[in-house]
Structures are given as structure tokens and as C-alpha cells.
Design an enzyme around this catalytic site. Sequence first.
Site, short mmCIF file in Angstrom:
data_model
loop_
_atom_site.label_atom_id
_atom_site.label_comp_id
_atom_site.label_asym_id
_atom_site.label_seq_id
_atom_site.Cartn_x
_atom_site.Cartn_y
_atom_site.Cartn_z
N GLY A 1 1.57 -0.95 0.29
CA GLY A 1 -0.40 0.34 0.28
C GLY A 1 1.08 1.47 -0.16
O GLY A 1 1.47 1.49 -1.66
N ASP A 2 0.67 1.84 1.34
CA ASP A 2 1.15 3.51 1.66
C ASP A 2 2.84 3.28 2.42
O ASP A 2 2.89 4.21 3.04
CB ASP A 2 0.19 4.74 1.89
N GLU A 3 2.86 2.04 2.60
CA GLU A 3 4.13 2.01 3.63
C GLU A 3 5.04 1.66 2.74
O GLU A 3 5.63 0.68 2.15
CB GLU A 3 3.73 0.22 4.84
#
Lengths: 330, 189
Positions: free
Chosen positions: A248-250
Site C-alpha cells: 500500500g502506502d507503507e
Amino acid sequence: MMLSVPVLSLAALAQLMPMHLWLAEHGEVLSVGPTLAKLLPDLEAGLEGRLIGARAGQSQDPLTAIQSAVGKNRRLFLRVQEASDLVLRGHAVRGEDGTILCNLGFGIGLHLAIRMAGLTDADFAPSDLAMELLFLHEANRGVLTELSRFNDQLAQSRTVALLQAQTDPLTGLGNRRGLEMALSMALRATGDSSEAPVPFALVHLDLDHFKQVNDRLGHKAGDELLRAVGAVLQAQVRKTDTAARIGGDEFVLILSDLTSRRALQNLARRIIAGITALSPPELAEFQVSASLGIIVWKGEREVQPEDLLAMADEALYESKRKGRCRATIR
Amino acid sequence: MNSLINRAVEEFLRAIYGEGLVQAVADEAAVAGGVDALPAMDTGAAAMGRAAFRLSKPRSEMFEDLGAWLTQIEPIRRLLRFSGRDFRDFLLRLEELPGRAHLVLPSLQIPRLQVDAAGQSIWVVLLDPNDSWQFVLAGLIRGMADDYGALCLISAESSTIRVDIWDEQFAKGRNFCLQGSPGAGRAFA
């Protein structure tokens, strides 16, 4: 019963043994096989200056070498004077009339002899394995060339596959697998007690308000933002560091030998500024930024990669709880 | 050495029919469940079958063309020329071919061959009947007849190739000297 020995004409001798050399007792040349004559056209005139005894430690005089080989029933080695790397080999026998018959061959110098004398299939006795040797030599060379090409290709594909398996296609950073490998490696570097552990900082980064970008502007905008964040991170880390998107956005960074809290705080500030600058203007009330959790590891304790990641994750959530857009360093 | 056969097939298709066909055949093989994704072809034989289907050509003709094409690859042509000083000698000594191949590539299974001769006719019998090999061999013989400059008629009977030699010196054969060129090792560019 005495068996009678076949008496051969010179022509028959030449046909049977195209590499023969027939000498009178005192060394005059009586007959030279046609293949040998191709190599040494004027050998009929005499051995001197054309052949040299090539057995180490023995006389270089060709007749002495031949007589010695006959007497001791040994292999005969004769070097071609005008081509010093061509050594003919063979054996020799003495006839009842005192003449000496030598039968010579090319041995490993076959290629050289073929090149020098332009030999063909017809120049070799059918019992000679010369043609088979040439065949094998060329066939092996061809197969080896092909096989080494295969090997190169396989090695190349393997490198590409390995790289792909560790790369996040969207951002070009590492993926979770790449990160796990890099983290294990960073920790393993200390397994060997002889070397001092190289400390590092582990950064876990999560975008703030990324969900709103996806929801309001579409996934394409989301992907573009992730790619841009990847570029920001890439620009902030050094070659020896690792940057990965683990989902994801990690994002996770491994910063080798970087443990000063001030330096980490500055780096965090630069990263947050870089990411905030990417925030789409349409989303004024939900400015995109980043929350960071940073763990400094100085090699003082045995730790598993997943524990370290969990600690970084906790630090990250503290940043989120405290109002996002900040870094927590532990 | 399957990889060498596969590569020969791939290069043959590329040389005669172009990159487009090679890609089409490779894609088809991949879709058909090529688990082994690395070599673009699954097996040479299957690739030949796919190519024949796409080109609406009989398999026999494809395999024969492959055999003839092989004789135009200089290193392969040279190896074949080592096995006979003229075309008739080459045919009579085809029995040695499996042994020669085995010397170099023990895993390459060429069917055993038996050669019979009567007058101007020579029969090459495959002791282990195999269609694909028979067609490849027929093509190989056709190519080598050209190479030696011989005029002959090649016909296929069941697991037998019949060669009627009309004229051994019909045309000037291609040149062959024992000393190869330095680059002779490379089979395909």
C-alpha cells in the site's frame, strides 16, 4: 616353420604407411612416405637440417636419435627444424639388411601439420585416427560455444529474475522480499564476532491521507503519488541504504551507519517536506504528508528482523497518534 | 542435449520464416502451459508441429527443410563432411553418425542406422523407426548431396530412406579443407 615375410614394393609401402621414413644403415634416406614428403619436401636429400632429435637430454642429431630409439625400443621424437613446435612421434625398427624403417605420426601437433602442409583426408592412413580427432575437436568446440552461450543466458535470466523478485514494479524500490533480505543481511553482518557490528536506523513510513487521494482522485492519481514518493525517498537515501515499499502506502528504509538522532530528525524533516510538496492541491483539507517511526539499532542486542519491524511500526503509530506529519525516534 | 535441438529449431524457424513466427510459436507454447518459462520453446519437436500448423505445411516437409538447413550451417556442414570423402562414402558411413553424435553429446539420441547398397542405390534404414528423425535425415542427405555436388533422387519408404545416385560429380561441390576457419566453432550467429 619359418613364415616368409611379405616383401613390399616402395609404392605399396607408401600406400600403407604414408608417414614412413626408410633409412640406410648410415642414414641416407631411401624412401619418404607421401604425407611426410608433403610436410618436408626435400627430406629425401638427407635428415640433416630438417629433423632434430627432440627427446630431452638426448642427442639432437636425428640419426643418433633414430638409432637410439631402435636400439632401446623406445618412442622416437623428431622435431621439424623449420617449425620448432611440431614434433613428430613414432617408432622405428631395423631390418635384417641393417636398414631402418620409421613410422611417424603427428600426435597433438596435427593441426599445425595440416596447416603447414595443407593435408587432406586422403593423406592419412585409414587406421589413423586423425580425422576422428579433428572431428571431435571441432564438434567439442561447437558444443562448448553453444553451451557457454546457454550458461550466459541462464545466468542473465537468473539475475533479472532475482532482481524482479525483489523489486516493487510501481516505484522501482525494493519490495517486501527485498527488504526482508536486506534487513537479514544488515543483521547478519554482526553474526561474525570478529567484525564490529555496523549499526543502522530502520525507518517505517506511512503516508498521511493517502486513502483520500485514492478515493477522491482515483487509483491512477494514487499510483502516481506513490511513484513520486518513491522518487523522493530514493533521492534522500545513499547508495548503501535500502528503500522499499512493503505494501500500500507503507515504505521502509534501512539507513546504514546512521544513528545520530539529529541527523535522523533532519532526514525525517526533509522527507516529510518532500512528500508534503507532492500533496495534490485539490485535497486542501487533507494534505498528504508522512508519519515516520524510526528505530536505531546499534548491534547491542540479538534481534529478529520481524521484531525490529514491529518496533518501527509501534514508533510509527505513536507518530500517527500524536497528530501525523512527524517522526518518532526510538 | 535437448536445449541444443530446441535452439536449432528456433534458429531454423527464425532464419526461414522470421521472428514473427518464432514469437507466435513461443507464445503459443507458453500459453499451452510452458512451466519452464526460460527457453522460449517447449521442445523443438512441439515447436516444429506448431509452426507446421501455422504455415499449413506438412510436418514431413518442415522436418526435411530443417535437415537441409542444418547442412548450410558451416560448423555443422564441416562436421558432416568429416564423415566422408565423397557423397557415396558419406552415405555408406552414415552408420557412424549415431556413434559420432554420441561421442560429442552422449544425451543426444539419434536412432541407429543401417546402410545397404546395391548398384547406384543406397538404403538408409532407421533401426528405431522415428518419423521426425527420418525426415530430418532425408533433408540432411539432400543438403549434403548439394554440398558434395552429387545428383541423386531421395525417396522415403517406411523407416527407410532410399538414395539413387545418378551422378556423383554433377556439379562442383562446396570447398572443404581440414583446417577450419578460426570462427568455425559458432553454430548460430
